[in-house]
Design a protein around this motif. Sequence first.
Motif, PDB file in Angstrom:
ATOM      1  N   LEU A  56       8.568   9.658   6.713  1.00 19.00           N
ATOM      2  CA  LEU A  56       7.470   9.252   5.844  1.00 19.00           C
ATOM      3  C   LEU A  56       6.203   9.285   6.690  1.00 19.00           C
ATOM      4  CD1 LEU A  56       6.871   8.298   2.944  1.00 19.00           C
ATOM      5  CD2 LEU A  56       7.068   5.944   3.775  1.00 19.00           C
ATOM      6  N   TYR A  57       5.296  10.192   6.331  1.00 17.45           N
ATOM      7  CA  TYR A  57       4.098  10.433   7.123  1.00 17.45           C
ATOM      8  C   TYR A  57       2.879  10.332   6.224  1.00 17.45           C
ATOM      9  CZ  TYR A  57       7.802  12.439   9.906  1.00 17.45           C
ATOM     10  OH  TYR A  57       8.972  12.625  10.603  1.00 17.45           O
ATOM     11  N   GLY A  58       1.758   9.997   6.824  1.00 16.70           N
ATOM     12  CA  GLY A  58       0.587   9.854   5.992  1.00 16.70           C
ATOM     13  C   GLY A  58      -0.720   9.960   6.739  1.00 16.70           C
ATOM     14  N   ALA A  59      -1.770   9.741   5.969  1.00 20.03           N
ATOM     15  CA  ALA A  59      -3.134   9.801   6.482  1.00 20.03           C
ATOM     16  C   ALA A  59      -3.839   8.495   6.147  1.00 20.03           C
ATOM     17  CB  ALA A  59      -3.880  10.964   5.854  1.00 20.03           C
ATOM     18  N   VAL A  60      -4.569   7.982   7.120  1.00 21.04           N
ATOM     19  CA  VAL A  60      -5.365   6.775   6.938  1.00 21.04           C
ATOM     20  C   VAL A  60      -6.822   7.136   7.208  1.00 21.04           C
ATOM     21  CG1 VAL A  60      -5.821   4.443   7.806  1.00 21.04           C
ATOM     22  CG2 VAL A  60      -3.459   5.256   7.589  1.00 21.04           C
ATOM     23  N   ILE A  61      -7.674   6.792   6.272  1.00 20.27           N
ATOM     24  CA  ILE A  61      -9.110   7.012   6.424  1.00 20.27           C
ATOM     25  C   ILE A  61      -9.800   5.676   6.170  1.00 20.27           C
ATOM     26  CG2 ILE A  61     -11.151   8.198   5.512  1.00 20.27           C
ATOM     27  CD1 ILE A  61      -9.320  10.537   4.760  1.00 20.27           C
ATOM     28  N   HIS A  62     -10.663   5.278   7.087  1.00 19.12           N
ATOM     29  CA  HIS A  62     -11.368   3.997   6.997  1.00 19.12           C
ATOM     30  C   HIS A  62     -10.385   2.850   6.779  1.00 19.12           C
ATOM     31  CE1 HIS A  62     -15.022   6.281   6.966  1.00 19.12           C
ATOM     32  NE2 HIS A  62     -14.696   6.886   5.839  1.00 19.12           N
ATOM     33  N   GLN A  63      -9.303   2.858   7.558  1.00 15.12           N
ATOM     34  CA  GLN A  63      -8.273   1.810   7.550  1.00 15.12           C
ATOM     35  C   GLN A  63      -7.580   1.664   6.199  1.00 15.12           C
ATOM     36  OE1 GLN A  63     -10.459  -1.566   9.053  1.00 15.12           O
ATOM     37  NE2 GLN A  63     -10.226  -0.868  11.158  1.00 15.12           N
ATOM     38  N   ARG A  64      -7.545   2.766   5.433  1.00 15.58           N
ATOM     39  CA  ARG A  64      -6.896   2.749   4.123  1.00 15.58           C
ATOM     40  C   ARG A  64      -5.943   3.936   4.028  1.00 15.58           C
ATOM     41  NH1 ARG A  64      -9.857   3.644  -1.624  1.00 15.58           N
ATOM     42  NH2 ARG A  64      -8.052   3.182  -2.904  1.00 15.58           N
ATOM     43  N   LEU A  65      -4.721   3.703   3.587  1.00 11.98           N
ATOM     44  CA  LEU A  65      -3.746   4.767   3.393  1.00 11.98           C
ATOM     45  C   LEU A  65      -4.196   5.621   2.209  1.00 11.98           C
ATOM     46  CD1 LEU A  65      -0.980   5.967   4.221  1.00 11.98           C
ATOM     47  CD2 LEU A  65       0.045   4.455   2.503  1.00 11.98           C
ATOM     48  N   VAL A  66      -4.434   6.909   2.466  1.00  9.77           N
ATOM     49  CA  VAL A  66      -4.969   7.770   1.410  1.00  9.77           C
ATOM     50  C   VAL A  66      -4.039   8.923   1.039  1.00  9.77           C
ATOM     51  CG1 VAL A  66      -7.370   7.183   1.901  1.00  9.77           C
ATOM     52  CG2 VAL A  66      -6.314   9.158   3.042  1.00  9.77           C
ATOM     53  N   GLY A  67      -3.003   9.157   1.823  1.00 11.99           N
ATOM     54  CA  GLY A  67      -2.076  10.230   1.508  1.00 11.99           C
ATOM     55  C   GLY A  67      -0.768  10.042   2.228  1.00 11.99           C
ATOM     56  N   LEU A  68       0.300  10.571   1.618  1.00 10.61           N
ATOM     57  CA  LEU A  68       1.597  10.516   2.277  1.00 10.61           C
ATOM     58  C   LEU A  68       2.457  11.690   1.858  1.00 10.61           C
ATOM     59  CD1 LEU A  68       4.019   9.580   0.156  1.00 10.61           C
ATOM     60  CD2 LEU A  68       3.138   7.323   0.599  1.00 10.61           C
ATOM     61  N   GLU A 124       0.839  -1.199   0.000  1.00 10.25           N
ATOM     62  CA  GLU A 124       0.000   0.000   0.000  1.00 10.25           C
ATOM     63  C   GLU A 124       0.881   1.260   0.000  1.00 10.25           C
ATOM     64  OE1 GLU A 124      -4.206   1.196   2.152  1.00 10.25           O
ATOM     65  OE2 GLU A 124      -2.771   0.002   3.274  1.00 10.25           O
ATOM     66  N   LEU A 125       1.952   1.243   0.792  1.00  8.70           N
ATOM     67  CA  LEU A 125       2.904   2.356   0.809  1.00  8.70           C
ATOM     68  C   LEU A 125       3.528   2.545  -0.570  1.00  8.70           C
ATOM     69  CD1 LEU A 125       4.915   1.779   4.113  1.00  8.70           C
ATOM     70  CD2 LEU A 125       3.504   3.760   3.563  1.00  8.70           C
ATOM     71  N   ARG A 126       3.978   1.461  -1.140  1.00  7.57           N
ATOM     72  CA  ARG A 126       4.638   1.486  -2.449  1.00  7.57           C
ATOM     73  C   ARG A 126       3.690   1.999  -3.531  1.00  7.57           C
ATOM     74  NH1 ARG A 126       5.631  -1.018  -6.728  1.00  7.57           N
ATOM     75  NH2 ARG A 126       7.689  -1.384  -7.545  1.00  7.57           N
ATOM     76  N   SER A 127       2.467   1.533  -3.497  1.00  2.00           N
ATOM     77  CA  SER A 127       1.472   1.941  -4.487  1.00  2.00           C
ATOM     78  C   SER A 127       1.182   3.437  -4.415  1.00  2.00           C
ATOM     79  CB  SER A 127       0.195   1.128  -4.269  1.00  2.00           C
ATOM     80  OG  SER A 127      -0.806   1.543  -5.141  1.00  2.00           O
ATOM     81  N   LEU A 128       1.055   3.966  -3.209  1.00  2.67           N
ATOM     82  CA  LEU A 128       0.772   5.391  -3.074  1.00  2.67           C
ATOM     83  C   LEU A 128       1.999   6.221  -3.435  1.00  2.67           C
ATOM     84  CD1 LEU A 128      -1.442   7.372  -2.493  1.00  2.67           C
ATOM     85  CD2 LEU A 128      -0.867   7.259  -0.082  1.00  2.67           C
ATOM     86  N   LEU A 129       3.183   5.779  -3.050  1.00  4.12           N
ATOM     87  CA  LEU A 129       4.403   6.489  -3.427  1.00  4.12           C
ATOM     88  C   LEU A 129       4.547   6.535  -4.951  1.00  4.12           C
ATOM     89  CD1 LEU A 129       6.920   7.945  -2.370  1.00  4.12           C
ATOM     90  CD2 LEU A 129       8.072   5.718  -2.289  1.00  4.12           C
ATOM     91  N   ALA A 130       4.122   5.487  -5.616  1.00  5.53           N
ATOM     92  CA  ALA A 130       4.193   5.427  -7.080  1.00  5.53           C
ATOM     93  C   ALA A 130       3.339   6.520  -7.736  1.00  5.53           C
ATOM     94  CB  ALA A 130       3.750   4.050  -7.576  1.00  5.53           C
TER      95      ALA A 130
END
Length: 151
Positions: A46-58, A15-21
């Motif tokens: 490396l910081y981010g936001a999780v909404i509804h147990q899903r990584l949505v921003g970093l 999930e981290l890799r996918s969002l960084l991509a």
Amino acid sequence: MKVLLNLKTYRDRNELRSLLAECMWPDDERISRELDRYLMDDSRGLYGAVIHQRLVGLIGIVPCSEEVVELKHIAINPQYRRHGLGTKLIYEYRQSYHPVKIIAETDRDAVGFYSKVGFEIHSLGEKYPGVERFQCILSKDHELMLKGMGL
């Protein structure tokens, strides 16, 4: 609502890799190397936001000095864009870590975002053939603009 989470121990590396991509040139090896640098190098953040147990921003932060950091990466899941999440991540990072200055480099597609947040924009010219790049600088003087956005 606080959104800034330290992602160094985030459970789902894919999930981290996918969002960084989302904010990098689409090269699987390069993306994996960059993620490894964030996870292994204690000086990088490396910081981010999780909404509804899903990584949505970093956001990925690299120190330049004691007072200056580079916002190296910022990515928001396409479904959550244009809702202020990127601005909120930058604002909360600033409130938590108090850098004197945040710098970033971007292209024409994202320069409007940085300008809206309050970064000063300076053209770096055509760094790559046909591609103008911009240096974006957010200093303590621009904190009022972020506060004025209701953050």
